[in-house]
Write an enzyme that holds these catalytic residues in place. Structure first.
Site, PDB file in Angstrom:
ATOM      1  N   TYR A  87      32.258  11.921 -31.391  1.00 18.77           N
ATOM      2  CA  TYR A  87      32.675  12.996 -30.499  1.00 18.77           C
ATOM      3  C   TYR A  87      34.134  12.931 -30.063  1.00 18.77           C
ATOM      4  O   TYR A  87      34.744  13.952 -29.776  1.00 18.77           O
ATOM      5  CB  TYR A  87      31.767  13.026 -29.253  1.00 18.77           C
ATOM      6  CG  TYR A  87      30.380  13.525 -29.568  1.00 18.77           C
ATOM      7  CD1 TYR A  87      30.096  14.890 -29.595  1.00 18.77           C
ATOM      8  CD2 TYR A  87      29.353  12.652 -29.868  1.00 18.77           C
ATOM      9  CE1 TYR A  87      28.843  15.356 -29.905  1.00 18.77           C
ATOM     10  CE2 TYR A  87      28.079  13.107 -30.177  1.00 18.77           C
ATOM     11  CZ  TYR A  87      27.830  14.463 -30.196  1.00 18.77           C
ATOM     12  OH  TYR A  87      26.583  14.937 -30.509  1.00 18.77           O
ATOM     13  N   ILE A  88      34.699  11.741 -29.992  1.00 15.30           N
ATOM     14  CA  ILE A  88      36.103  11.606 -29.606  1.00 15.30           C
ATOM     15  C   ILE A  88      36.955  11.634 -30.862  1.00 15.30           C
ATOM     16  O   ILE A  88      36.728  10.851 -31.786  1.00 15.30           O
ATOM     17  CB  ILE A  88      36.344  10.290 -28.834  1.00 15.30           C
ATOM     18  CG1 ILE A  88      35.562  10.283 -27.516  1.00 15.30           C
ATOM     19  CG2 ILE A  88      37.828  10.091 -28.569  1.00 15.30           C
ATOM     20  CD1 ILE A  88      35.598   8.949 -26.792  1.00 15.30           C
TER      21      ILE A  88
END
Length: 774
Positions: free
Chosen positions: A732-733
């Protein structure tokens, strides 16, 4: 999930599982599209409810709020504008600032797959090594790529898959017992019983659902195999202890293997697997991901999965479809078998495919994490999320306006979008009765949301992997009013809150703002945006260890936002205690050295009282415990070294060291023990003749740094005991944010990314500098 027309997903053959379009067998996909079933399907997501959606209607909402415009005078809701002219691009391309020299942003840069087909020597194989391998590793796809287009490759060659070894029957004396009677099981049933016996002491085997599902499948296999000498009808009368003891004995034998024996087995295995690890994609050597077919066993599942314990059947070549170029050599199946099918479909990126029996879904062999195909996929995912920043203001403006829309469906759409955007909820979808009751936004039910006026909401439900999502949050007043309306009678526990929308409807709406926008993109965007904001708050000061702790704290903020929780591991307490022991030992070493300094210069204690104020911090009992731990570690080290030396001598066929040699080495540790014993009485450790105050102070400084780093390590472990940092960091990052932190704050990338992640995100490491921003 979007519909087929939107480039989204379709269900597998029986509609119980969803996979990307490219993953569905083409014949099935074409059939579904022609029949219209691809879009009129049961919504399936990693989260989802178990109730069917009601048909969407254009019901008008009567809002009780005083500030709402009278419904009769409200105009038709304004439709969101398509493709707003904000300077963003619909086609995903790497921008000049994202790669070295800005090469990928240039229009004249083309993929190696375009134009002339690469030449390939006739003897060239997917598993080759040498100069060609070095040339492949130098290929930087992020400087020459075109992520759009239907065709995924021009040529593809690989060596197929590795199947698990055939089952080896147990020795005749190792049996399952039923009500005290030994059971003569058919081979097929013995194998399944062995799966349970191997897990006998685990939590899985103690789970009633696991036991029930295993017993049902075991009895079916036993019946199909012709039965046995005992009528097995009660699981509780089955005794797996003899089988379990046999498997434990095999484990111990494996542990007792010498280092050289283990190394030889590893080399043999690697030699066998080498041809399968790589393939040739457009003439380049690329890594293959999961080239091994999963062996049969008992399905465990994540969380409270209703199918835990069911039998995962053995996969045979007749179940496997291969995909590769026309004209290349088709891998030979195992003797006596044949492939289910061989395809030449260059619009997909899987190398092999089969259907597994637990969820009746397709499994795929794909390219590995370090391959250009996977790298392009990751890059495109994060670039799509990054592109959302150009549209998010318009989306928020529209859904805030639609929160007061007169149509119930529009209001539900706006409220769901608000929750997905602000609280990072997954979209959710419907699930069958045989699947875990995990839910997301669209599948929230009456009982999952508790309202506390004026605007507090308590979410309490099982999210992905059956991890509990519990948050008490303040929401927009109008969103609160909407949730209250969605819960009004005749709604009751068990009913869906969002009964007029579904994830495909949401995603179709999102597509009007930005190509490729889905509910999941909001999570990726908000995760990366949150990480960027957190990194902006970190001052560039302190040691590397301190900076890593601050980075992990920022990562933890994102993990909490995305509800990436985990249960505290069974080894957590032991690991924490081990760090405490290490800190105590370091403290003892520091005190010991300071006492040596005082023996060299006794007057220093008066001159530098603060420097020596901790000299009596440890009690004699604590010091004695440290002595015992240090001495035991040294004895164990001596034994291991002695064993390794003998293993080496044995391999070289030389005489082994005698036990007297081991005793002599251990006697030196005994001498040290006497030295520590005397030291404990006098508080005066032995000082070497070569020691000086300066040298000893340097040692103290080194120990203080180690204590600081270990303290940070302890804090990190305790803070992250219930939060999974890896999920958000990997999925997600945006990895370029981690690279920015590394370069800007002078933290080695090795401290933030493991070797596997450094290989996976090589494109990010080489394309982002310290000034890059999400």
């Amino acid at each position: 999930m979007t519909s087929v027309a939107d480039g989204g997903t379709v269900p597998a053959a029986n509609g119980t599982s969803s996979v990307p379009n490219e993953d569905v067998p083409l014949a099935e996909l074409n059939t579904k599209i022609k029949s219209g079933k691809a879009t009129k399907r049961k919504t399936q997501d990693s989260n989802g409810g178990s109730k069917p959606k009601r048909k969407a209607t254009a019901k008008v909402v009567k809002d009780e709020s005083d500030d709402d415009v009278p419904l009769a005078s409200v105009q038709s809701p304004e439709k969101p504008k398509k493709n707003r002219k904000d300077g963003s691009k619909s086609k995903t391309k790497i921008k000049k600032e994202d790669v070295p020299n800005g090469k990928a942003g240039s229009e004249d840069v083309k993929s190696e797959s375009e134009g002339k087909k690469p030449k390939k020597e006739e003897s060239e194989q997917p598993g080759r090594q040498g100069e060609d391998e070095e040339a492949d590793e130098a290929f930087k796809w992020w400087e020459a790529m075109d992520v759009d287009g239907e065709q995924k490759w021009e040529s593809l060659e690989h060596n197929g898959v590795i199947f698990p070894p055939e089952y080896e029957p147990l020795p005749s004396h190792v049996k399952l017992y039923y009500d005290g009677v030994p059971v003569d099981l058919p081979i097929e049933a013995e194998e399944v019983a062995g799966f349970f016996a191997a897990l006998l002491e685990t939590d899985h085997a103690k789970n009633p659902t696991f036991q029930k599902n295993f017993f049902e499948d075991f009895c079916k296999v036993l019946k199909d195999a012709g039965g046995c000498n005992v009528n097995i009808i009660d699981f509780n009368k089955m005794d797996f202890s003899k089988m379990h003891a046999y498997f434990e004995m095999l484990k111990e034998q494996k542990k007792m293997m010498s280092r050289d024996e283990k190394k030889a087995l590893k080399l043999e295995r690697e030699k066998f697997e080498e041809p399968y690890k790589f393939c040739l994609l457009n003439g380049r050597r690329e890594q293959v991901g999961n080239f091994k077919i999963e062996p049969p066993g008992l399905f465990r599942g994540r969380g409270a999965h209703p199918k835990t314990g069911k039998l995962k059947k053995r996969v045979y070549p007749e179940d496997v479809t291969l995909n590769l170029s026309k004209g290349v050599k088709i891998p030979d199946p195992p003797a006596g078998h044949k492939w289910a099918e061989v395809r030449h479909d260059n619009t997909v990126t899987w190398l092999a495919m089969w259907k597994e029996n637990i969820t009746d879904s397709f499994k795929y062999v794909r390219f590995g994490n370090t391959s250009s195909v996977k790298g392009m996929s990751d890059f495109k995912k994060f670039e799509t999320a990054r592109n959302l920043k150009y549209h998010i203001d318009a989306i928020r403006k529209d859904y805030n306006k639609m929160l007061k829309d007169p149509l119930m469906q529009n209001r539900q759409m706006a409220t769901a979008t608000y929750l997905i955007d602000i609280f990072a909820l997954r979209a959710g979808g419907e699930k069958g009765e045989d699947e875990a009751d995990t839910v997301g936004c669209c599948s929230l039910r009456y009982e999952h949301v508790t309202l506390k006026p004026p605007n507090k909401v308590i979410f309490d439900f099982l999210g992905k992997d059956s991890i509990r999502f519990y948050q008490e949050v303040e929401v927009d007043p109008q969103a609160f009013k909407n949730l209250r309306i969605f819960k009004k009678p005749p709604k009751q526990p068990g009913d869906d809150l969002f009964d007029r929308i579904s994830p495909p409807m949401l995603n179709k709406q999102f597509q009007t703002y930005m190509k490729g926008l889905t509910a999941k993109v909001f999570r990726t965007y908000n995760a990366s945006k949150t990480m960027q904001d957190q990194l902006d708050l970190i001052p560039n000061e302190g040691t590397v260890a301190e900076k890593v702790v601050k980075f992990n704290a920022a990562n933890r903020t994102v993990a909490i936002l995305c509800n990436h929780q985990r249960t505290i591991s069974k080894t957590h307490s032991a690991a924490v205690e081990k760090i405490h022991d290490k800190l105590r030992e370091l403290q003892w070493q520091k005190i010991r050295i300071k006492r040596m300094i005082l023996q060299l210069e006794p007057n220093l204690k008066k001159k530098e009282p603060k420097y020596f104020e901790e000299i009596d911090d440890l009690t004699k009992e604590e010091i004695k415990a440290v002595h015992e731990a240090v001495l035991e570690k040294q004895r164990e080290s001596v034994r291991r070294r002695f064993q390794r030396e003998n293993e080496k001598l044995s391999a070289e066929k030389k005489p082994l060291l005698e036990e007297s040699e081991l005793k002599e080495r251990l006697s030196k540790v005994d001498e040290l023990a006497e030295e520590y014993k005397e030291e404990l009485k006098t508080n005066k450790p032995v000082v070497k003749k070569s020691a000086t105050v300066e040298k000893l102070k340097t040692q103290v400084e080194t120990l203080e740094n180690r204590i600081t780093n270990t303290t940070f390590q302890l804090k990190d472990k305790e803070d992250n005991s219930e939060v999974s940092l890896s999920t958000s960091k990997i999925n997600y990052i945006d990895p370029r944010l981690t690279v920015v932190f590394s370069k800007k704050f002078g933290v080695p990338i090795e401290k933030l990314f493991t070797k596997t992640l450094r290989d996976k995100f090589k494109w990010a490491i080489e394309s982002a500098d310290e000034n890059w921003r999400f």
